[in-house]
Design an enzyme around this catalytic site. Structure first.
Site: not given
Lengths: 301, 301, 301, 301
Positions: C121, C173, C176-177, C180
């Protein structure tokens, strides 16, 4: 017509019975002797093995699988392929994922076996009222099976149809179930709101009965809801725990793949997951965060 | 400056202390003697009644209410009105609904008393780090209060501002909290997904720490989340039960009034309701419906 | 250390540059001559083919792929496998689906090649501020790469870490997105509500600036939001059209697979689909239904 | 019986007509002469003023308001109060908020006028098929009105009922409409998914027809959906723009007030707001954020 029914669980046995009543010759297969016995009591024949089943049918044969979706369907198709002949027709009446259906159909096509997918709705009511059937497959193959569908359906010309090429039947049934999730959740929320308005002391069964006639929300699911509320107005003894089968999940995944926003069908699925997440880590973390930034008390477990 | 602080709970007492440290004269009122004692220990004066409080301040007076939103705020305003003089300023630093603020401001305007609303964020961290303040009110009145805000804020020129006319401060704070609900829920869901992926045996605290630097999702709430996970990695003993204050609900209602779709803020609120609906009637009804149409087994309570 | 960087787009080129600055020897490969030229201008070496790249590195080699997820990653792995030797390490720094990563890692393991997945990221800010990296793979292999990660990360010991076995980096990840998406949507809704409250004529950029300090909702995304609103307060000329990359969809699918309710992350994805569904069939059908049952007027297209 | 009908729009005029057919004496009032003329043509009498209307009815009178919810209902009640006598009954058959109903009922109670609320469903189909009626009010008062309800309802004993004290009729109708939103949205999403699966080239009208018989999702709304798709398969010329009346919003607000999670009904309302938010500020901001952190291209307006 003549049809081999593979899988004599509740759905398969009832469909066999409805077909026998309609004058068809049905040979049923199930590994369980008592299931074979039951179907014989209802006027069908039975076979103890797939070999025997195929042997009892005259080519070109019609075989209807009514077995659990997934591995068992694959196993059944694989076991049948060496036994079948070019020109035979294999129908999957179960709740298969349409992508699996496309794959199996391609395998069968390699041996000139017609593969037809029939998304079947009707549950325990189908024997008496008929089954709603969304059918995918070659147009001529489906037409050939017309006598079967006319017997199984609620009416000769109603409640069934070929909706498109192979795979489209299961696809349509999948979406049918996705809609079903949304409808059910809408009613569930509405009755919950009614029930929580304590000052009005509403009788939910009475309201369901009123709505059954003339209201905008009248439906078969409302009829069933009313029946459930009539038998058990407080739903005593029923855990707030809702299973989901694959088709709701597949509908959500398909909507995303197609870039179609489906907030309600998706929310219905999520609520079912939520009903089983009784020790939600997410909610614990929310409580912990509130304590971190605001000093808000945490409820102890 | 000189300021009367009404309500010496955690928030009011801390703000009084920060103001005293900043060189202001603070007279605090609270019905509880121990609260008055505590503020005196921190260098403020105190008054045992609102009359006494007003008497100890020189006109034009500045009074800051830090009391629970709703009836207590109304009671306080009503009790103060006969005691105040034209030109005095009354600040509501609590979490009032902006519609109540508009109503109270109109009443005060009738007596030439300035009413200023200050949406205050910062919780238990505000004493040390300063309070984020979103302020509504007459521009000159807010300017007059500048020394107060500069002391309370995280920095002289940062973390506070007059955002518009009276009511707009509480409105902005309300939306701030609505956003907060959405942010918290997003993190909570993400960490829950991570924790459920058992084959990876992820260390949630470690991941939170990684994300705190350089990632797109870094934030103060993530800092707090990491802290909570560090102290209690499994969140043991914390019930999955999440309270909600009025502001999330008001944000949802306001979004609908304004015809603004706010699916995420709304879903965040609904999940909080859901966390407390541990015996969901809706889910029981879904289970009952599934039994009705499909004969699916019901889980017993 | 010595590292081969495969793919010199914005991300790969910037990472190569940051590594060179950190004292590492970097050999970059990209089919585009201008991309190779650019990296040479920044102090790295380059190779015009994968063969040449591998030849320029001393075994055991370290190769970092920074190429688009999906088929191109597969192509790259397949092209590299015959060129690599046992003991080499291949890192996928792109946004691959963790299931693909598991598959590729198994292939590489068959040749004793270490496969490491690094969810990265940082976007266009990484060159200057460092990259947040969530790493999956064999513990010793990741430890061996420590000098690389320490240089790429925002700080020597911050913003990166091995989170678990191979696949876990991309999994983390992905989540994480997903988070987000939820965070972004929460802010977007909040600012939309603020902007629609016309009577307060709020300055959204000012409010974002206030919130950046001391508020509960402060975050890096808020910093960026404030920047965007400062440059273009009305967001003039920007279409209400929001792309989504694979990771939001995968997060939603994974949540469902894990039976984790994720209403907010899911709603965030659905809103992105919705932003592009500008001629919604569903809404047309709702309008048609309203006309059917209530005679309500239909708005013409 | 004898009944005064106030408001001779589509709903009021049709109800008057159905009552006349059922043998009741109906005197209708509407400020518009043509509305009065129309009802006379259907066998009712008319009055040009409320005074005249009241004068034409014998005490104890029965008056039915079928006027728009909100201010007009208040105006009508206020205009009637001085004209009515103790023992008269005033029915509100419109879509009033139940809280307004409680307030009006309290006012009427002060004058010994019975206030009865009748939530009415049936739309343009009611004249022919009867109206579904959820009735709140004093039990004896509702019993006194039985001949009216039996005539208006779909069947003598079906489709209507007293559900509780005054206010409960409108409350129940409100929830009815909330459920309706959810049902409609579920169908709309499902048909949108079907329509987007281009490789199957599904005929949506055919599928709706199949589902109408025997499927789990059969309902009156599906009947109407099928009719709409039959007349206009592509829904040509219909804008994707969906109005909402007050009742969906009230249901969402009430669910929150009662702490009942209602994700699907709420999502249905939000989608209607979204259908009209064609220049979404939230989506523009999402696009701007993506550009800020990732350099992702913005689509120009």
């Amino acid at each position: 017509m003549e049809l081999g029914m593979i899988g004599l669980g509740r759905m398969g046995a009832n469909m066999a019975q409805r077909l026998v009543r309609g004058g068809h010759r049905v040979v049923g297969f199930d590994p369980k002797p008592e299931a074979r016995k039951a179907i014989e009591d209802n006027g069908a024949e039975s076979a103890a093995t797939l070999d025997a089943l195929v042997a009892k049918l005259k080519a070109p044969r019609t075989l209807w699988m009514m077995v659990p979706a997934g591995a068992i369907t694959d196993d059944t198709v694989n076991a049948l392929l060496p036994l079948l002949s070019a020109g035979d027709t294999l129908i999957d009446g179960g709740n298969s994922n349409y992508k699996d259906t496309l794959r199996r159909a391609a395998t069968c096509a390699g041996k000139n076996i017609q593969y037809v997918d029939c998304g079947t709705s009707g549950g325990i009511w189908g024997l008496a009222e008929g089954y709603s059937m969304m059918i995918g497959g070659d147009a001529a193959a489906v037409e050939h099976l017309r006598p079967i569908f006319e017997t199984l359906a609620p009416g000769k010309d109603t409640g069934w149809g070929r909706v498109g090429p192979v795979g489209s039947g299961h696809f349509t049934k999948m979406v049918h179930n996705g809609i079903e999730y949304g409808l059910m959740q809408a009613y569930a929320e509405g009755f919950s709101i009614l029930g929580h308005k304590q000052e009005f002391a509403l009788d939910l069964h009475q309201i369901a009965e009123i709505w059954r006639t003339g209201s905008v929300v009248r439906s078969w699911l409302l009829d069933l809801t009313s029946d459930a509320l009539g038998k058990n107005p407080k739903l005593d003894g029923i855990a707030p725990w809702v299973a989901d089968s694959g088709e709701g999940r597949w509908t959500v995944a398909e909507a995303i793949d197609l870039d179609v926003p489906a907030p309600v069908i998706t929310a219905s699925l999520i609520e079912r997951l939520r009903s089983r997440d009784t020790d939600s880590f997410a909610d614990k973390l929310l409580a912990a965060m509130r304590n971190e930034f605001g000093g808000h008390a945490i409820k102890k477990e």
